[in-house]
Design a protein around this motif. Sequence first.
Motif, PDB file in Angstrom:
ATOM      1  N   ARG A  40       0.824  -1.209   0.000  1.00  0.00           N
ATOM      2  CA  ARG A  40       0.000   0.000   0.000  1.00  0.00           C
ATOM      3  C   ARG A  40       0.857   1.257   0.000  1.00  0.00           C
ATOM      4  NH1 ARG A  40      -2.606   1.409   3.973  1.00  0.00           N
ATOM      5  NH2 ARG A  40      -4.218   2.650   2.972  1.00  0.00           N
ATOM      6  N   GLU A 131      -6.102 -12.095  -5.324  1.00  0.00           N
ATOM      7  CA  GLU A 131      -6.823 -12.131  -4.057  1.00  0.00           C
ATOM      8  C   GLU A 131      -8.300 -12.518  -4.208  1.00  0.00           C
ATOM      9  OE1 GLU A 131      -3.338  -9.398  -3.621  1.00  0.00           O
ATOM     10  OE2 GLU A 131      -4.930  -9.642  -5.107  1.00  0.00           O
ATOM     11  N   SER A 313       1.642  -5.010  -8.055  1.00  0.00           N
ATOM     12  CA  SER A 313       0.661  -4.443  -7.134  1.00  0.00           C
ATOM     13  C   SER A 313      -0.113  -3.327  -7.827  1.00  0.00           C
ATOM     14  CB  SER A 313       1.364  -3.893  -5.887  1.00  0.00           C
ATOM     15  OG  SER A 313       1.955  -4.933  -5.149  1.00  0.00           O
ATOM     16  N   GLY A 315      -2.700  -0.466  -7.284  1.00  0.00           N
ATOM     17  CA  GLY A 315      -3.343   0.362  -6.276  1.00  0.00           C
ATOM     18  C   GLY A 315      -4.633   0.951  -6.820  1.00  0.00           C
ATOM     19  N   LYS A 317      -8.513   3.081  -5.667  1.00  0.00           N
ATOM     20  CA  LYS A 317      -9.341   3.755  -4.671  1.00  0.00           C
ATOM     21  C   LYS A 317     -10.517   2.847  -4.327  1.00  0.00           C
ATOM     22  CE  LYS A 317      -8.174   8.492  -6.015  1.00  0.00           C
ATOM     23  NZ  LYS A 317      -8.702   9.802  -6.462  1.00  0.00           N
ATOM     24  N   ASP A 318     -10.525   2.367  -3.083  1.00  0.00           N
ATOM     25  CA  ASP A 318     -11.477   1.334  -2.701  1.00  0.00           C
ATOM     26  C   ASP A 318     -12.720   1.908  -2.012  1.00  0.00           C
ATOM     27  OD1 ASP A 318     -12.688  -1.033  -2.066  1.00  0.00           O
ATOM     28  OD2 ASP A 318     -11.194  -1.690  -0.626  1.00  0.00           O
ATOM     29  N   CYS A 319     -12.509   2.719  -0.973  1.00  0.00           N
ATOM     30  CA  CYS A 319     -13.635   3.152  -0.150  1.00  0.00           C
ATOM     31  C   CYS A 319     -13.161   4.220   0.826  1.00  0.00           C
ATOM     32  CB  CYS A 319     -14.207   1.969   0.622  1.00  0.00           C
ATOM     33  SG  CYS A 319     -13.019   1.249   1.802  1.00  0.00           S
ATOM     34  N   ARG A 394     -17.287   0.986   6.513  1.00  0.00           N
ATOM     35  CA  ARG A 394     -16.762   1.220   5.166  1.00  0.00           C
ATOM     36  C   ARG A 394     -17.890   1.757   4.302  1.00  0.00           C
ATOM     37  NH1 ARG A 394     -15.760  -2.219   0.659  1.00  0.00           N
ATOM     38  NH2 ARG A 394     -16.637  -3.979   1.783  1.00  0.00           N
ATOM     39  N   ILE A 429      -9.383   4.971   1.651  1.00  0.00           N
ATOM     40  CA  ILE A 429      -8.646   3.717   1.606  1.00  0.00           C
ATOM     41  C   ILE A 429      -8.195   3.401   0.182  1.00  0.00           C
ATOM     42  CG2 ILE A 429      -8.751   1.229   2.032  1.00  0.00           C
ATOM     43  CD1 ILE A 429      -8.758   3.020   4.552  1.00  0.00           C
ATOM     44  N   SER A 431      -6.572   0.412  -1.733  1.00  0.00           N
ATOM     45  CA  SER A 431      -6.350  -1.026  -1.574  1.00  0.00           C
ATOM     46  C   SER A 431      -5.454  -1.548  -2.689  1.00  0.00           C
ATOM     47  CB  SER A 431      -7.685  -1.769  -1.572  1.00  0.00           C
ATOM     48  OG  SER A 431      -8.437  -1.444  -0.423  1.00  0.00           O
ATOM     49  N   ILE A 432      -5.063  -2.804  -2.527  1.00  0.00           N
ATOM     50  CA  ILE A 432      -4.125  -3.426  -3.466  1.00  0.00           C
ATOM     51  C   ILE A 432      -4.744  -4.682  -4.074  1.00  0.00           C
ATOM     52  CG2 ILE A 432      -1.944  -4.684  -3.645  1.00  0.00           C
ATOM     53  CD1 ILE A 432      -1.551  -1.705  -3.521  1.00  0.00           C
TER      54      ILE A 432
END
Length: 453
Positions: A40, A131, A313, A315, A317-319, A394, A429, A431-432
Amino acid sequence: MRKLRIGSGAGYGGDRIEPAIEIMKKGNLDYIIFECLAERTIALAQKQKLKERDKGYNELFEYRMKKILPICIEKKVKVVTNMGAANPLAAAKVTKQMAESMGIRKLKIAAVLGDDVFSNIEKYLDLEIMETGEKLETIKHLIISANAYIGTKGIVEALENGADIVITGRVADPSLVLAPLIYEFGWKYDDYKMLGKGTLAGHLLECAGQVTGGYYADPGYKDVPDLWNIGFPIGEIYENGDIIITKLEDAGGIVTVDTCKEQILYEIQDPQRYYTPDVIADFSKVTVEQVENNKVLVKGASGIKKTELLKTSIGYKDCYIGEGEISYGGSGALERAKLAGDIIKKRLEYIELPIEELRIDYIGVNSLYKDKLSNTIKKGRNDFNEVRLRVAARTLNKEHAEIIGNEVEALYTNGPAGGGGARKYVREIVSIASVMIPERDVDIKVVYEEICV
């Protein structure tokens, strides 16, 4: 037999500097590494670079360089670091400026580029996210960065061209140590047995104070002396790949068979097949022997041919996460905290707040293990005299996340009784997601900044 002394100057992005300074001054080092990247971390650095083109390197980079540059010159210690993060070139330029301001007359700085593959992201949208099993396409609109774990070749090239300081982006952690070994000992890129041995040396050193007792310490069970003054490790790596892990005698911490075994197994899913960009290392036949006080001999690693795929990886923008905390003390503290948690849950349902995930924890009671395991550990005990309620949710936008902390803060006057020490905050957050890309897609380039006066 020829050997190198390589010190570890950092095990993560925000690590302390004093132990690094000590081993540089007293450790008779040839090299020191500063390993400062997590998955991250580099995505966040890319985010910073989008705002400021000349930033994106480690936030403590200038602080560390101010401390170590004079010692590098005095003690002739070469530096290899991934503190360049999302912007190794900018970090190299800053290093040159700092060195010039200090009156340093001769210094060669190398920036290793090529790990940033964001410009090729369209090529990888059909790849499977490791993942989740979903296609990368599913998060296409959220992606902000893509960095491949590259190996030793850029660092070796920099050393061959006389670099005193080598600054990289997302290089695999063990490669920071393996590269100087390849350069100094003339190991071949297809000598996988030796590359496996060097990878073990890098793995032992990459987390700094962990191998000298930091993550090992457990008072009364695994005691570590003077942990406040823990010394960072020094690796004596021999031309045949044998490794002695040690530390300065006047520094705190310990180096034992057990501290080294714990570090060898750290983050290793299969000791027989540890995948890196340089080699598939095999640690399954490693032996660990205490040869002196705070000196441990580690040998027996090997390796086989690499996959020619690079973990990358992504990256995105998740939440947003909104959090609120408040404490309850005295008799009935747990009962009041539970009532407060129930109030928050019902309030969020009442206002119909869009939430992706909600957690209500009682810190000191169940926040680490949740109820099933926590109830077993506490053995029916409920007489907690202080409990801190933590509510975290979240959400998909910042405004909704802010409401979480506001609702917790409102418990001050709306009950239950005796709440105090409330705080609230919101985090965006990043995320990866991980994918595997062909190594041939990565173009390694080394750029130099030099002072010759």
